[in-house]
Enzyme design. Structure first.
Site, short mmCIF file in Angstrom:
data_model
loop_
_atom_site.label_atom_id
_atom_site.label_comp_id
_atom_site.label_asym_id
_atom_site.label_seq_id
_atom_site.Cartn_x
_atom_site.Cartn_y
_atom_site.Cartn_z
CG ASN A 178 96.14 -16.53 -7.00
OD1 ASN A 178 97.01 -16.98 -6.24
ND2 ASN A 178 95.14 -15.79 -6.56
CG HIS A 235 90.75 -16.27 -3.83
ND1 HIS A 235 91.51 -15.32 -3.18
CD2 HIS A 235 89.47 -16.09 -3.44
CE1 HIS A 235 90.69 -14.58 -2.43
NE2 HIS A 235 89.46 -15.02 -2.57
CB SER A 280 88.36 -20.31 -7.43
OG SER A 280 87.08 -20.32 -6.83
CG ASP A 291 91.60 -12.51 -5.58
OD1 ASP A 291 92.63 -13.09 -5.93
OD2 ASP A 291 91.42 -12.07 -4.42
C1 GRF Z 1 96.00 -20.77 0.44
O1 GRF Z 1 94.83 -20.83 1.22
C2 GRF Z 1 95.70 -20.10 -0.88
O2 GRF Z 1 94.40 -20.30 -1.32
C3 GRF Z 1 95.90 -18.64 -0.57
O3 GRF Z 1 96.99 -18.62 0.34
C4 GRF Z 1 97.06 -19.86 1.04
C5 GRF Z 1 98.45 -20.38 0.84
O4 GRF Z 1 98.74 -21.48 1.66
N1 GRF Z 1 96.12 -17.90 -1.78
P1 GRF Z 1 100.09 -22.29 1.44
O5 GRF Z 1 101.25 -21.32 1.61
O6 GRF Z 1 100.05 -22.91 0.09
O7 GRF Z 1 100.10 -23.33 2.53
#
Ligand code: GRF
Length: 196
Positions: free
Chosen positions: A103, A105, A132, A141
């Site tokens: 994932n 984050h 991260s 997370d």
């Molecule tokens: C990103 O900021 C990611 O870190 C978080 O959700 C957002 C997703 O954005 N988990 P996108 O859909 O990839 O534009």
């Protein structure tokens, strides 16, 4: 060459960067969204990648996750990448993909897990934030970090400007981290991210 499935719920800008960065280490073979009309689905279609929508409404978490799991296995996914996937996955699903599920984050984990990250970073007057990529473990997370990038926080930042700066580094960070995993340069061992 690892076969990668990407799970999304929204606009899919990270998905787009992962699509563009495909190389001999990984190929995206499927994009799954729990949200019909998620912007990322169109990005996948434009790139010729198969898509599946699995709505979560009216299902237990376990039933939804079992459906996703079956589709990933039928597609032959080796790795599962969460890219703005706004659902908490059940312990059973996470254990089934242990070491193969990552994932991204938008904070410097372990700081600022969860939601409203940029608001909380600004409230705390942090000078630094970042992004991260981590292995997913049952606790939200909390999995071992594979790669991080820092960005400065400016006094004039709003949650939106900070989110934009963090997103910019996410788009480089996520493909790099996925390449490390896909080429066997990082692995989850005994609850740690082990490099080499
Ligand atoms: C990103 O900021 C990611 O870190 C978080 O959700 C957002 C997703 O954005 N988990 P996108 O859909 O990839 O534009």
């Amino acid at each position: 060459m690892k076969h990668v499935a990407v799970l999304i719920s929204g606009r899919g800008s990270n998905l787009q960067s992962l699509i563009e960065a495909q190389d001999q280490s990984y190929k995206i073979i499927l994009v799954v969204s729990n949200v019909e009309g998620a912007g990322g689905l169109e990005k996948a279609r434009e790139a010729g990648i198969p898509t599946t929508v699995i709505p979560h409404q009216g299902k237990t978490r376990e039933a939804f996750d079992a459906e996703v799991d079956a589709i990933l296995r039928a597609a032959g996914a080796d790795l599962v990448v969460l890219a703005g996937f706004m659902r908490i996955l059940s312990d059973g699903f996470v254990r089934g993909w242990e070491g193969k599920l990552i994932n991204i984050h938008p904070s410097l984990l372990p700081a600022y897990k969860g939601t409203r990250v940029h608001e909380r970073v600004l409230e705390a007057k942090e000078a630094l934030s970042g992004a991260s990529v981590h292995f997913v473990v049952p606790e939200l997370d909390a999995g071992p970090v594979i790669a991080q990038t820092r960005v400065p926080v400016h006094p004039s930042d709003t949650p939106e400007t900070l989110a934009g700066r963090v997103l910019g580094v996410e788009h480089r960070l996520y493909p790099e981290a996925l390449r490390l995993l896909a080429s066997g340069k990082v692995a989850l061992k005994n609850g740690l991210a082990v490099f080499g």
